[in-house]
Design a protein around this motif. Structure first.
Motif, short mmCIF file in Angstrom:
data_model
loop_
_atom_site.label_atom_id
_atom_site.label_comp_id
_atom_site.label_asym_id
_atom_site.label_seq_id
_atom_site.Cartn_x
_atom_site.Cartn_y
_atom_site.Cartn_z
N GLY A 29 0.80 -1.22 0.00
CA GLY A 29 0.00 0.00 0.00
C GLY A 29 0.83 1.26 0.00
O GLY A 29 0.30 2.35 -0.08
N GLY A 30 2.14 1.13 0.12
CA GLY A 30 3.02 2.28 0.03
C GLY A 30 2.90 3.25 1.19
O GLY A 30 2.39 2.92 2.26
N VAL A 31 3.37 4.45 0.95
CA VAL A 31 3.44 5.47 2.00
C VAL A 31 2.07 5.84 2.54
O VAL A 31 1.92 6.13 3.71
CB VAL A 31 4.22 6.71 1.52
CG1 VAL A 31 3.47 7.45 0.42
CG2 VAL A 31 4.56 7.63 2.68
N ARG A 32 1.06 5.83 1.69
CA ARG A 32 -0.28 6.19 2.14
C ARG A 32 -0.77 5.19 3.21
O ARG A 32 -1.36 5.59 4.21
CB ARG A 32 -1.24 6.23 0.96
CG ARG A 32 -2.59 6.78 1.30
CD ARG A 32 -3.50 6.78 0.06
NE ARG A 32 -4.59 7.68 0.29
CZ ARG A 32 -4.71 8.87 -0.24
NH1 ARG A 32 -3.79 9.33 -1.07
NH2 ARG A 32 -5.74 9.63 0.04
N ALA A 33 -0.50 3.91 3.01
CA ALA A 33 -0.91 2.90 3.99
C ALA A 33 -0.14 3.07 5.30
O ALA A 33 -0.72 2.91 6.39
CB ALA A 33 -0.68 1.50 3.42
N VAL A 34 1.13 3.39 5.22
CA VAL A 34 1.92 3.61 6.43
C VAL A 34 1.40 4.84 7.19
O VAL A 34 1.20 4.79 8.41
CB VAL A 34 3.43 3.76 6.11
CG1 VAL A 34 4.22 4.10 7.37
CG2 VAL A 34 3.97 2.48 5.48
N ALA A 35 1.18 5.93 6.47
CA ALA A 35 0.66 7.15 7.10
C ALA A 35 -0.70 6.88 7.74
O ALA A 35 -0.97 7.35 8.86
CB ALA A 35 0.57 8.27 6.09
N GLN A 36 -1.54 6.12 7.06
CA GLN A 36 -2.85 5.79 7.61
C GLN A 36 -2.71 4.93 8.87
O GLN A 36 -3.44 5.11 9.83
CB GLN A 36 -3.70 5.06 6.56
CG GLN A 36 -5.16 5.00 6.90
CD GLN A 36 -5.81 6.37 7.00
OE1 GLN A 36 -5.70 7.20 6.10
NE2 GLN A 36 -6.47 6.64 8.10
N ALA A 37 -1.74 4.03 8.89
CA ALA A 37 -1.49 3.21 10.09
C ALA A 37 -1.05 4.08 11.26
O ALA A 37 -1.48 3.86 12.39
CB ALA A 37 -0.43 2.15 9.79
N VAL A 38 -0.22 5.09 10.99
CA VAL A 38 0.20 6.02 12.05
C VAL A 38 -1.03 6.74 12.61
O VAL A 38 -1.21 6.83 13.83
CB VAL A 38 1.23 7.05 11.52
CG1 VAL A 38 1.52 8.11 12.57
CG2 VAL A 38 2.52 6.35 11.10
N ILE A 39 -1.87 7.21 11.72
CA ILE A 39 -3.08 7.94 12.15
C ILE A 39 -4.02 7.03 12.93
O ILE A 39 -4.60 7.43 13.93
CB ILE A 39 -3.75 8.61 10.94
CG1 ILE A 39 -2.87 9.77 10.47
CG2 ILE A 39 -5.16 9.08 11.27
CD1 ILE A 39 -3.22 10.34 9.13
N GLN A 40 -4.15 5.77 12.51
CA GLN A 40 -5.00 4.83 13.24
C GLN A 40 -4.46 4.56 14.64
O GLN A 40 -5.22 4.38 15.58
CB GLN A 40 -5.15 3.52 12.47
CG GLN A 40 -6.07 3.65 11.28
CD GLN A 40 -6.16 2.36 10.49
OE1 GLN A 40 -5.17 1.65 10.29
NE2 GLN A 40 -7.36 2.04 10.03
N CYS A 41 -3.15 4.51 14.79
CA CYS A 41 -2.54 4.21 16.09
C CYS A 41 -2.49 5.41 17.03
O CYS A 41 -2.74 5.27 18.23
CB CYS A 41 -1.12 3.67 15.90
SG CYS A 41 -1.04 2.03 15.18
N VAL A 42 -2.12 6.58 16.49
CA VAL A 42 -1.88 7.75 17.37
C VAL A 42 -2.55 9.03 16.88
O VAL A 42 -2.31 10.10 17.45
CB VAL A 42 -0.36 7.98 17.57
CG1 VAL A 42 0.27 6.85 18.36
CG2 VAL A 42 0.35 8.18 16.24
N GLY A 43 -3.37 8.94 15.84
CA GLY A 43 -4.01 10.14 15.29
C GLY A 43 -4.79 10.93 16.33
O GLY A 43 -5.51 10.36 17.13
N GLY A 44 -4.60 12.23 16.33
CA GLY A 44 -5.28 13.11 17.27
C GLY A 44 -4.60 13.28 18.62
O GLY A 44 -4.95 14.17 19.38
#
Length: 143
Positions: A29-44
């Motif tokens: 999924g590339g960088v978008r999938a990694v960024a989305q994983a970061v947001i799912q784990c610690v977003g906000g």
């Protein structure tokens, strides 16, 4: 490293797990999938505070609640050597932009001077920012 080390664990809520960040890597999924994983784990989340640190000042970090596609232009100067970078947060009163690449490596872009630093994996990057550790030498922009 899939969990937070004891040096910074107290900055994050007790149930925070970052294992999802290091398990999503290219070509899944590339960088978008990694960024989305970061947001799912610690977003906000907002963690840390600006103050005296080990080498540099410590930083506050505010993770984005959603992808910030408007910031991809910042990482273009290093695209040939690093690939695409996506913004996942801000640090140090928003004077540092936090980026991630498709290999789940993190980078700090220091807005005042336009320099980019490689901070390593999530836990290593958080230690550098939250404790004020040395970022190392800035990366040279693509020629």
């Amino acid at each position: 490293m899939s969990e937070l080390p004891s040096t910074i664990k107290h900055f994050f809520p007790p149930a925070t797990s970052v294992s999802g960040i290091s398990t999503v890597m290219s070509p899944q999924g590339g960088v978008r999938a990694v960024a989305q994983a970061v947001i799912q784990c610690v977003g906000g989340l907002k963690v840390g505070a600006v103050g005296p640190g080990v080498v540099y000042a410590t930083s506050d970090i505010e993770f984005h609640k959603a992808l910030r596609l408007d910031r991809e232009v910042v990482g273009r100067a290093w695209r040939r050597q690093l690939g695409e970078l996506m913004s996942v947060g801000d640090a140090h009163h928003a004077h540092i932009m936090l980026f991630v690449d498709s290999n789940a490596s993190f980078y700090a872009f220091t807005d005042p001077d336009g320099k980019l630093y490689s901070l390593g994996r999530f836990a290593q990057a958080m230690e550098a920012l939250l404790l004020g550790l040395d970022y190392g030498m800035p990366l040279e922009a693509d020629g």
